[in-house]
Write an enzyme that holds these catalytic residues in place. Structure first.
Site, PDB file in Angstrom:
ATOM      1  CE  LYS A 219       7.806  86.450 -20.932  1.00 21.66           C
ATOM      2  NZ  LYS A 219       6.382  86.269 -21.290  1.00 21.66           N
ATOM      3  CE  LYS A 272       7.928  87.511 -16.938  1.00 20.87           C
ATOM      4  NZ  LYS A 272       6.653  87.008 -17.972  1.00 20.87           N
TER       5      LYS A 272
HETATM    6  C1  PBG Z   1       3.439  84.750 -20.801  1.00 19.84           C
HETATM    7  C2  PBG Z   1       3.806  84.807 -19.698  1.00 19.84           C
HETATM    8  C3  PBG Z   1       4.891  84.303 -18.828  1.00 19.84           C
HETATM    9  C4  PBG Z   1       5.112  84.835 -17.595  1.00 19.84           C
HETATM   10  C5  PBG Z   1       4.230  86.038 -17.844  1.00 19.84           C
HETATM   11  N1  PBG Z   1       3.517  85.948 -18.840  1.00 19.84           N
HETATM   12  C6  PBG Z   1       5.420  83.035 -18.831  1.00 19.84           C
HETATM   13  C7  PBG Z   1       6.282  82.692 -20.143  1.00 19.84           C
HETATM   14  O1  PBG Z   1       6.672  83.486 -20.897  1.00 19.84           O
HETATM   15  O2  PBG Z   1       6.930  81.618 -20.461  1.00 19.84           O
HETATM   16  C8  PBG Z   1       5.953  84.546 -16.397  1.00 19.84           C
HETATM   17  C9  PBG Z   1       5.555  85.033 -15.225  1.00 19.84           C
HETATM   18  C10 PBG Z   1       6.067  84.414 -13.950  1.00 19.84           C
HETATM   19  O3  PBG Z   1       6.973  83.454 -14.129  1.00 19.84           O
HETATM   20  O4  PBG Z   1       5.577  84.908 -13.029  1.00 19.84           O
HETATM   21  N2  PBG Z   1       4.091  84.619 -22.081  1.00 19.84           N
END
Ligand code: PBG
Length: 349
Positions: A219, A272
Site C-alpha cells: 500500500k 494499492k
Molecule cells: C484506510 C484506507 C484508505 C483507503 C483504504 N483504506 C485511505 C488511506 O490510507 O489514507 C483508500 C481507498 C481509496 O482511496 O479508495 N487506511
C-alpha cells in the site's frame, strides 16, 4: 520462451536481420490480424475476461445519517445509513458482485479510535444487516484506525509519531469485533509492521481460525486516496502517512512487504493503488500463486468520472478497459467503485 522472430534468426547463421517465415508468394505467413477480424474470433482468442464475481465493492456506512449522502468528489458514490445496508447487499447479490468492502464513519472519534471495536459500531451493525438480507454476499472489512481516531492517523499517536507495536493490539480488537459480527474476511490497511501475525494470533485465539486475512501488503502513500478521505472522513489532522505507507518509487520493497505478510499468515495480498502500480501487481503475480487483489482507488475512479463528465472519454469503454488492464496485470480480484455499473454492463453484453 523463444519467439518466432528469434527462431527464424537462429536458423540463419550469421544473419544480421531476422527473417520472418514467408509464403511462396512473399507475403508474411504470420498475419496477426487474422484473429481480429470478427467479434467471434476476438472473443474466442481473448486472454482476459471480466467477471462481476471478481469485483469487491467498497461501501461507506455512517452512523450519523439517516438518508444516503452523496460524496461530491466521487460522483455516484454515497455514505449509507446502517438501515440501507440490507438493500445494498441485496443489490450486490442480484448483480453477482463478489463481495463488499466496508468502511465505517462513526459518531464518536477519540485518541485511540475506540469506536473501531464497538459491537454497535457502524461496520458491526452493517455486517449484521447485510448478512440477514443476503447471506451469500461475501463481506470484507477494512481494519484500520484512521476513520475512528480524532487525529485521523492509522494508529496510536504519541509524541507526534504513530506507534507501531501498541497499535497492533487496537487493530486486533477491531478485527475480532468484525469477525464476531459475521465478517467473512478481514483486511488490515494500516501498514503497521507485524499486523498480519497479530491479527492471525488474535483471531485464532478467539475461535476465528477460519476467518481469512486479506492484507493490504503493498500500500503506497498515494495522492490518489484524496477523494476517499472525504468519503470516510479520515484525513490526517497533521502530517501525512509517509512514515508508514510505502514510497511510490519502490517496486522491490513491495515484494518484501508481500513476502513478510505471507510469512505472517496472510491468505491473500493486495496492491494499492492499481492503475499507477500495474508493474508492481505484475511482479507480485509472477512471484506468487496465492490470490491477489488490486485496489482501483478513489482517485482513479474520480479522474475517470471527471473526464466522462467533460465528455472527454467514453465511460463504458474506458471503465471496462481500465478494469481489464488490472486483471491482465495479474489481479484475481478488483476492489472498485465501478463494480455496480461494470456488473450491469457485463450483464448486457
Ligand atoms: C484506510 C484506507 C484508505 C483507503 C483504504 N483504506 C485511505 C488511506 O490510507 O489514507 C483508500 C481507498 C481509496 O482511496 O479508495 N487506511
Amino acid at each position: 520462451m523463444t519467439t518466432e522472430i528469434e527462431r527464424a534468426h537462429s536458423t540463419e547463421s550469421g544473419a544480421q536481420t531476422p527473417r520472418m517465415p514467408q509464403t511462396p508468394g512473399g507475403f508474411p505467413a504470420r498475419r496477426m490480424r487474422r484473429l481480429r477480424r470478427s467479434e467471434g474470433l476476438r472473443r474466442l482468442t481473448r486472454e482476459t475476461m471480466l467477471d462481476p464475481g471478481d469485483f469487491i465493492f467498497p461501501l461507506f456506512v455512517s452512523e450519523v445519517i439517516s438518508e444516503p449522502v452523496a460524496i461530491s468528489s466521487m460522483p455516484g458514490q454515497y455514505q449509507w445509513p446502517v438501515s440501507e445496508m440490507g438493500r445494498r447487499a441485496e443489490e450486490l447479490a442480484r448483480l453477482g458482485v463478489g463481495a463488499a468492502l466496508l468502511f465505517g464513519v462513526p459518531a464518536h472519534k477519540d485518541e485511540i479510535g475506540s469506536s473501531a471495536w464497538n459491537e454497535q459500531g457502524p461496520v458491526q451493525r452493517a455486517i449484521r444487516e447485510m448478512k440477514a438480507a443476503a447471506p451469500d454476499v461475501v463481506i470484507v472489512t477494512d481494519v484500520c484506525m484512521c476513520e475512528y481516531t480524532s487525529h485521523g492517523h492509522c494508529g496510536l499517536v504519541r509524541d507526534g509519531e504513530v506507534q507501531n507495536d501498541e497499535t497492533l493490539d487496537l487493530l486486533t480488537r477491531e478485527a475480532l469485533s468484525h469477525a464476531a459480527a459475521g465478517a467473512d474476511i478481514v483486511a488490515p490497511s494500516d501498514m503497521m509492521d507485524g499486523r498480519v501475525a497479530a491479527l492471525r494470533a488474535g483471531l485464532d485465539g478467539a475461535g476465528f481460525s477460519n476467518t481469512p486475512i486479506l492484507a493490504y501488503s503493498a500500500k503506497f502513500a498515494s495522492a490518489f486516496y484524496g477523494p476517499f478521505r472525504e468519503a470516510a472522513e479520515s484525513a490526517p489532522q497533521f502530517g501525512d502517512r509517509r512514515a508508514y505507507q510505502m514510497d511510490p518509487a519502490n517496486g522491490r520493497e513491495a515484494l518484501r512487504e508481500v513476502e513478510l505478510d505471507l510469512l505472517e499468515g496472510a491468505d491473500m495480498v493486495m496492491v494499492k493503488p492499481a492503475l499507477p502500480y500495474l508493474d508492481v501487481l505484475a511482479r507480485v503475480r509472477d512471484r506468487w500463486d496465492l490470490p491477489i487483489a488490486a485496489y482501483n482507488v478513489s482517485g482513479e475512479y474520480s479522474m475517470l468520472k471527471a473526464a466522462v463528465a467533460n465528455g472527454w472519454l467514453d465511460e463504458r469503454r474506458a471503465t471496462l478497459e481500465a478494469l481489464t488492464s488490472i486483471k491482465r496485470a495479474g489481479a484475481d480480484m478488483i476492489i472498485t467503485y465501478h463494480a455496480i455499473e461494470a456488473a450491469r454492463w457485463l450483464a448486457e453484453s
